[in-house]
Scaffold this motif. Sequence first.
Motif, mmCIF file in Angstrom:
data_model
loop_
_atom_site.group_PDB
_atom_site.id
_atom_site.type_symbol
_atom_site.label_atom_id
_atom_site.label_comp_id
_atom_site.label_asym_id
_atom_site.label_seq_id
_atom_site.Cartn_x
_atom_site.Cartn_y
_atom_site.Cartn_z
ATOM 1 N N GLN A 47 0.830 -1.206 0.000
ATOM 2 C CA GLN A 47 0.000 0.000 0.000
ATOM 3 C C GLN A 47 0.864 1.256 0.000
ATOM 4 O O GLN A 47 0.517 2.252 -0.626
ATOM 5 C CB GLN A 47 -0.897 -0.013 1.229
ATOM 6 C CG GLN A 47 -1.858 1.150 1.316
ATOM 7 C CD GLN A 47 -2.737 1.023 2.553
ATOM 8 O OE1 GLN A 47 -2.296 0.533 3.596
ATOM 9 N NE2 GLN A 47 -3.975 1.429 2.425
ATOM 10 N N VAL A 48 1.962 1.197 0.723
ATOM 11 C CA VAL A 48 2.844 2.359 0.798
ATOM 12 C C VAL A 48 4.289 1.902 0.973
ATOM 13 O O VAL A 48 4.575 0.963 1.692
ATOM 14 C CB VAL A 48 2.423 3.309 1.951
ATOM 15 C CG1 VAL A 48 2.517 2.641 3.296
ATOM 16 C CG2 VAL A 48 3.239 4.588 1.949
ATOM 17 N N TRP A 49 5.173 2.573 0.243
ATOM 18 C CA TRP A 49 6.604 2.391 0.400
ATOM 19 C C TRP A 49 7.104 3.578 1.212
ATOM 20 O O TRP A 49 6.767 4.727 0.902
ATOM 21 C CB TRP A 49 7.315 2.387 -0.952
ATOM 22 C CG TRP A 49 7.081 1.160 -1.758
ATOM 23 C CD1 TRP A 49 6.106 0.964 -2.690
ATOM 24 C CD2 TRP A 49 7.833 -0.047 -1.717
ATOM 25 N NE1 TRP A 49 6.207 -0.296 -3.226
ATOM 26 C CE2 TRP A 49 7.267 -0.938 -2.634
ATOM 27 C CE3 TRP A 49 8.939 -0.458 -0.977
ATOM 28 C CZ2 TRP A 49 7.770 -2.214 -2.850
ATOM 29 C CZ3 TRP A 49 9.439 -1.728 -1.184
ATOM 30 C CH2 TRP A 49 8.859 -2.593 -2.118
ATOM 31 N N VAL A 50 7.888 3.325 2.239
ATOM 32 C CA VAL A 50 8.447 4.408 3.034
ATOM 33 C C VAL A 50 9.968 4.372 2.908
ATOM 34 O O VAL A 50 10.548 3.317 2.647
ATOM 35 C CB VAL A 50 8.003 4.326 4.517
ATOM 36 C CG1 VAL A 50 6.499 4.526 4.632
ATOM 37 C CG2 VAL A 50 8.422 3.018 5.156
ATOM 38 N N PRO A 51 10.621 5.526 3.114
ATOM 39 C CA PRO A 51 12.072 5.573 2.931
ATOM 40 C C PRO A 51 12.885 5.141 4.144
ATOM 41 O O PRO A 51 14.099 5.012 4.054
ATOM 42 C CB PRO A 51 12.327 7.049 2.626
ATOM 43 C CG PRO A 51 11.240 7.757 3.362
ATOM 44 C CD PRO A 51 10.041 6.848 3.293
ATOM 45 N N HIS A 52 12.219 4.929 5.289
ATOM 46 C CA HIS A 52 12.963 4.624 6.506
ATOM 47 C C HIS A 52 12.111 3.797 7.457
ATOM 48 O O HIS A 52 10.892 3.948 7.499
ATOM 49 C CB HIS A 52 13.383 5.935 7.189
ATOM 50 C CG HIS A 52 14.502 5.750 8.154
ATOM 51 N ND1 HIS A 52 14.293 5.355 9.451
ATOM 52 C CD2 HIS A 52 15.848 5.891 8.015
ATOM 53 C CE1 HIS A 52 15.456 5.269 10.073
ATOM 54 N NE2 HIS A 52 16.411 5.586 9.231
ATOM 55 N N PHE A 53 12.750 2.934 8.233
ATOM 56 C CA PHE A 53 12.037 2.065 9.171
ATOM 57 C C PHE A 53 11.264 2.854 10.226
ATOM 58 O O PHE A 53 10.249 2.397 10.733
ATOM 59 C CB PHE A 53 13.014 1.104 9.859
ATOM 60 C CG PHE A 53 13.599 0.090 8.919
ATOM 61 C CD1 PHE A 53 12.850 -0.997 8.503
ATOM 62 C CD2 PHE A 53 14.889 0.227 8.446
ATOM 63 C CE1 PHE A 53 13.370 -1.938 7.636
ATOM 64 C CE2 PHE A 53 15.424 -0.708 7.570
ATOM 65 C CZ PHE A 53 14.661 -1.790 7.171
ATOM 66 N N SER A 54 11.727 4.050 10.561
ATOM 67 C CA SER A 54 11.070 4.841 11.604
ATOM 68 C C SER A 54 9.661 5.274 11.208
ATOM 69 O O SER A 54 8.866 5.625 12.070
ATOM 70 C CB SER A 54 11.911 6.074 11.956
ATOM 71 O OG SER A 54 12.024 6.931 10.843
ATOM 72 N N ALA A 55 9.334 5.223 9.941
ATOM 73 C CA ALA A 55 7.998 5.624 9.487
ATOM 74 C C ALA A 55 6.974 4.498 9.608
ATOM 75 O O ALA A 55 5.768 4.741 9.514
ATOM 76 C CB ALA A 55 8.065 6.088 8.028
ATOM 77 N N VAL A 56 7.404 3.276 9.859
ATOM 78 C CA VAL A 56 6.513 2.119 9.794
ATOM 79 C C VAL A 56 5.569 2.009 10.993
ATOM 80 O O VAL A 56 4.356 1.868 10.826
ATOM 81 C CB VAL A 56 7.318 0.812 9.621
ATOM 82 C CG1 VAL A 56 6.402 -0.399 9.646
ATOM 83 C CG2 VAL A 56 8.117 0.852 8.319
ATOM 84 N N ALA A 57 6.089 2.052 12.207
ATOM 85 C CA ALA A 57 5.263 1.807 13.405
ATOM 86 C C ALA A 57 4.065 2.752 13.527
ATOM 87 O O ALA A 57 2.950 2.294 13.790
ATOM 88 C CB ALA A 57 6.122 1.848 14.667
#
Length: 181
Positions: A94-104
């Motif tokens: 659904q979404v690609w994020v550039p960094h792990f910190s954006a996931v939670a």
Amino acid sequence: EWIAPQPNLLLEIAEGVLDLALIPSDVKLNEEISATSVGLMRWQCFLRTNHPALKQWDADAWQSYPHIAVRIGDKMRSPVESALNEAHLQRRVQVWVPHFSAVAPLLEQSDAIATLPTLCLSDLIDRYQIVAVEPPFHIADMSHQLIWGKRQSGDAGTQWLKSMILDVLGDFFENPQHATK
């Protein structure tokens, strides 16, 4: 910081521009770099607490919900994608994020699922009310090594930092061997 391996990574380590790097063990090192094995990086699926997929957690449930994925670079194939191909499964990112910190924060507010190395989100489980569960299909563990330039081998600061990082990584990697090359 989590970044994709850059073409100059090994040179920057050897010259002391970077102190340490955690890389897959299959990366070939030159004679100016020392390394120690940290063990196998495990994978888990992260979802919000009370996610509907947890009622019957299996591959069908995993495929039924949208996914959040982290794009670190374009050169390495994701071990998750390789495992999906082997298991004949698909995911809808659904979404690609550039960094792990954006996931939670995204997981906490949605029905999305993220399949990531355990160490990426394990310290955020309580803060964001998410849970970690085993993937419903096999994802090969990835052997990793911590590397540093041989020029820095005798440096007290590098030794201290390496020791601190290895202590932390020991909590997240299976069978840490700490065999130095």
